[in-house]
Write a protein that holds these residues in place. Structure first.
Motif, PDB file in Angstrom:
ATOM      1  N   ALA A   1       0.836  -1.209   0.000  1.00 51.98           N
ATOM      2  CA  ALA A   1       0.000   0.000   0.000  1.00 51.98           C
ATOM      3  C   ALA A   1       0.865   1.250   0.000  1.00 51.98           C
ATOM      4  O   ALA A   1       0.596   2.210  -0.731  1.00 51.98           O
ATOM      5  N   ARG A   2       1.922   1.231   0.802  1.00 52.46           N
ATOM      6  CA  ARG A   2       2.835   2.383   0.841  1.00 52.46           C
ATOM      7  C   ARG A   2       3.538   2.558  -0.515  1.00 52.46           C
ATOM      8  O   ARG A   2       3.725   3.680  -0.991  1.00 52.46           O
ATOM      9  N   GLU A   3       3.915   1.428  -1.128  1.00 48.47           N
ATOM     10  CA  GLU A   3       4.585   1.496  -2.426  1.00 48.47           C
ATOM     11  C   GLU A   3       3.646   2.059  -3.491  1.00 48.47           C
ATOM     12  O   GLU A   3       4.041   2.896  -4.311  1.00 48.47           O
ATOM     13  N   VAL A   4       2.375   1.625  -3.486  1.00 52.61           N
ATOM     14  CA  VAL A   4       1.402   2.119  -4.461  1.00 52.61           C
ATOM     15  C   VAL A   4       1.208   3.626  -4.302  1.00 52.61           C
ATOM     16  O   VAL A   4       1.156   4.367  -5.292  1.00 52.61           O
ATOM     17  N   MET A   5       1.117   4.101  -3.055  1.00 51.23           N
ATOM     18  CA  MET A   5       0.961   5.533  -2.824  1.00 51.23           C
ATOM     19  C   MET A   5       2.181   6.308  -3.325  1.00 51.23           C
ATOM     20  O   MET A   5       2.051   7.386  -3.908  1.00 51.23           O
ATOM     21  N   ARG A   6       3.355   5.738  -3.133  1.00 54.03           N
ATOM     22  CA  ARG A   6       4.568   6.389  -3.623  1.00 54.03           C
ATOM     23  C   ARG A   6       4.548   6.471  -5.144  1.00 54.03           C
ATOM     24  O   ARG A   6       4.906   7.501  -5.735  1.00 54.03           O
ATOM     25  N   LEU A   7       4.102   5.413  -5.807  1.00 53.15           N
ATOM     26  CA  LEU A   7       4.044   5.400  -7.265  1.00 53.15           C
ATOM     27  C   LEU A   7       3.019   6.402  -7.798  1.00 53.15           C
ATOM     28  O   LEU A   7       3.223   7.014  -8.842  1.00 53.15           O
ATOM     29  N   ILE A   8       1.899   6.560  -7.080  1.00 56.90           N
ATOM     30  CA  ILE A   8       0.884   7.523  -7.508  1.00 56.90           C
ATOM     31  C   ILE A   8       1.463   8.933  -7.516  1.00 56.90           C
ATOM     32  O   ILE A   8       1.195   9.725  -8.429  1.00 56.90           O
ATOM     33  N   ARG A   9       2.265   9.234  -6.518  1.00 56.35           N
ATOM     34  CA  ARG A   9       2.810  10.588  -6.390  1.00 56.35           C
ATOM     35  C   ARG A   9       4.055  10.796  -7.255  1.00 56.35           C
ATOM     36  O   ARG A   9       4.447  11.931  -7.505  1.00 56.35           O
ATOM     37  N   SER A  10       4.682   9.706  -7.710  1.00 62.55           N
ATOM     38  CA  SER A  10       5.919   9.835  -8.470  1.00 62.55           C
ATOM     39  C   SER A  10       5.619  10.027  -9.946  1.00 62.55           C
ATOM     40  O   SER A  10       4.483   9.913 -10.393  1.00 62.55           O
ATOM     41  N   ALA A  11       6.674  10.319 -10.700  1.00 63.02           N
ATOM     42  CA  ALA A  11       6.525  10.508 -12.148  1.00 63.02           C
ATOM     43  C   ALA A  11       6.847   9.232 -12.922  1.00 63.02           C
ATOM     44  O   ALA A  11       6.867   9.237 -14.153  1.00 63.02           O
ATOM     45  N   GLU A  12       7.090   8.127 -12.228  1.00 59.02           N
ATOM     46  CA  GLU A  12       7.522   6.894 -12.882  1.00 59.02           C
ATOM     47  C   GLU A  12       6.402   6.245 -13.692  1.00 59.02           C
ATOM     48  O   GLU A  12       6.633   5.657 -14.736  1.00 59.02           O
ATOM     49  N   HIS A  13       5.175   6.330 -13.198  1.00 64.99           N
ATOM     50  CA  HIS A  13       4.071   5.601 -13.827  1.00 64.99           C
ATOM     51  C   HIS A  13       2.884   6.513 -14.098  1.00 64.99           C
ATOM     52  O   HIS A  13       1.743   6.161 -13.829  1.00 64.99           O
TER      53      HIS A  13
ATOM     54  N   LEU B   1      -1.580   6.886 -11.497  1.00 67.26           N
ATOM     55  CA  LEU B   1      -0.762   5.678 -11.602  1.00 67.26           C
ATOM     56  C   LEU B   1      -1.232   4.865 -12.796  1.00 67.26           C
ATOM     57  O   LEU B   1      -2.372   4.403 -12.834  1.00 67.26           O
ATOM     58  N   GLU B   2      -0.343   4.706 -13.777  1.00 67.95           N
ATOM     59  CA  GLU B   2      -0.643   3.838 -14.906  1.00 67.95           C
ATOM     60  C   GLU B   2      -0.633   2.379 -14.431  1.00 67.95           C
ATOM     61  O   GLU B   2      -0.042   2.059 -13.413  1.00 67.95           O
ATOM     62  N   PRO B   3      -1.310   1.479 -15.160  1.00 72.31           N
ATOM     63  CA  PRO B   3      -1.455   0.100 -14.675  1.00 72.31           C
ATOM     64  C   PRO B   3      -0.127  -0.575 -14.319  1.00 72.31           C
ATOM     65  O   PRO B   3       0.834  -0.536 -15.089  1.00 72.31           O
TER      66      PRO B   3
END
Length: 380
Positions: free
Chosen positions: A189-201, A207-209
């Motif tokens: 869950a923490r990783e998903v939140m980090r990905l939502i806020r990042s520019a990686e995905h 967050l892209e799939p």
């Protein structure tokens, strides 16, 4: 005397009634209008003299008249009455909705006092919101994907039927009661939140799939494709997250079956190529090998048994027979079986691959030997 007391009581409260911002109507036990204030005139369009002495039911549509009669009887009896909606027909013929409240100050005089305000627009908005909400709920629950929304503390706010099917929880058991973190393996869950806020995905709160796992109610791990986004208020503050989860179990199962089918197809194609190549090799080798064996047999018949070259000729014949057996196996391949070879390589196992034709080949060899022997005897 009774009528006089009621009139005096109404006069006593006239200032209060006239000063009220809401419409107020005073009714007797039969529902006839005894008095109404200026605000009531503005709401209904009727002047006080136009309604005085007439049943209020005359400006109430038929479906609502029974409700009005019931509430008048309860007000005169001094019973508590919850606010209720009533429809009225104005002088212009418009139907409006009013919210009605009972004022129980004259019940002892067999009189009902109701205050009301026009809530037509509010009720229309409520109905529109309900229709919109029902429409959105139908959309949310018709999708096979799971849709889950949570506030910034992680508490689940939305859990559609797709999420119920994937996770095994009922919406009523998790909405407002469970953290979305419980649906993920530890740390995800923490990783998903980090990905939502990042520019990686995707970036920008999106967050892209990506592929991750969810934990079902019975503890199973379900592979899913997750796309998610942050929800912001008008001032740009993060207020919620929403995620869409696609169940990948069937897709991965299909991918496994497809990979297996492709592997079998590759093996089948390899078998076909190998058999065609073996058949071609057997055909091409058969003619020169027949010549070698024929000339060696001629030499064997012409040489004296004591001739020092006879062992070499017999060796040629033995090796030629051995090669002939190999050629027959190549020509009789019916399946593709391999065996290990030097350096870990895999080569065709001729014995196993040609087992079905081996017996018939042996019978053919025996027949050929008998025929050759008879021909030799005839020549002698």
């Amino acid at each position: 005397m009774r009528e006089e007391r009621r009139v005096r009581a109404i006069e006593r409260y006239r200032d209060f009634i006239d000063s009220a911002s809401d419409g107020i109507v005073v009714l007797d036990g039969s529902g006839a209008v005894l008095y109404l204030n200026r605000a009531a005139e503005e709401v209904t369009g009727y002047a006080r003299d136009g309604l005085a002495g007439r049943p209020l039911a005359q400006i109430v549509p038929e479906p609502f008249r029974a409700t009005l009669e019931r509430q008048i009887a309860r007000a005169i009896a001094g019973e508590p009455i919850d606010n209720f909606d009533l429809e009225l027909v104005t002088t212009s013929g418009d139907r409006i909705t009013v919210s009605v409240a009972s004022i129980g100050i004259l019940s002892e005089h067999d009189t009902a006092i109701f205050s009301f305000r026009d809530v037509t627009l509010a009720r229309e908005l409520d109905r529109e919101l309900r229709r919109t909400s029902e429409f959105l709920n139908r959309i949310l629950n018709s999708t096979v994907d799971g849709i889950i929304a949570a506030n910034m503390r992680g508490t689940i706010l939305l859990f559609n039927q797709g999420a119920e099917r994937i996770c095994g929880y009922k919406a009523a058991d998790v909405i407002g009661r469970m953290s979305v973190r419980k649906l993920y393996p530890a740390g995800i869950a923490r990783e998903v939140m980090r990905l939502i806020r990042s520019a990686e995905h995707g970036g920008g709160g999106r967050l892209e799939p990506v592929r991750r796992h969810l934990i079902t109610a019975d503890g199973q791990k379900v592979p899913v494709s997750i796309s998610a986004a942050l929800v912001f208020d008008d001032e740009g503050r993060e207020i919620a997250t929403v995620g869409i989860f696609s169940d990948l179990r069937e897709r991965l199962h299909m991918e496994e079956r497809l990979a297996s089918a492709q592997e079998k197809l590759a093996v089948s194609e390899k078998q076909v190529v190998a058999m065609e190549l073996a058949g071609a090799a057997a055909h091409e080798l058969n003619q020169p090998l027949t010549s070698v064996m024929g000339y060696a047999q001629v030499l064997a018949r012409k040489l004296d048994p004591a001739d020092p070259n006879m062992p070499a000729v017999k060796t040629i014949l033995d090796e030629a027979d051995r090669m002939a057996a190999i050629v027959r196996k190549l020509g009789g391949l019916t399946r593709y079986e391999t065996k290990s070879y030097v350096g870990g390589a895999q080569i065709i196992d001729l014995d196993r691959s040609a087992q079905e034709n081996l017996a018939s080949a042996r019978e053919t060899d025996k027949h050929k030997i008998v025929t050759d022997t008879r021909e030799d005897d005839d020549q002698r």
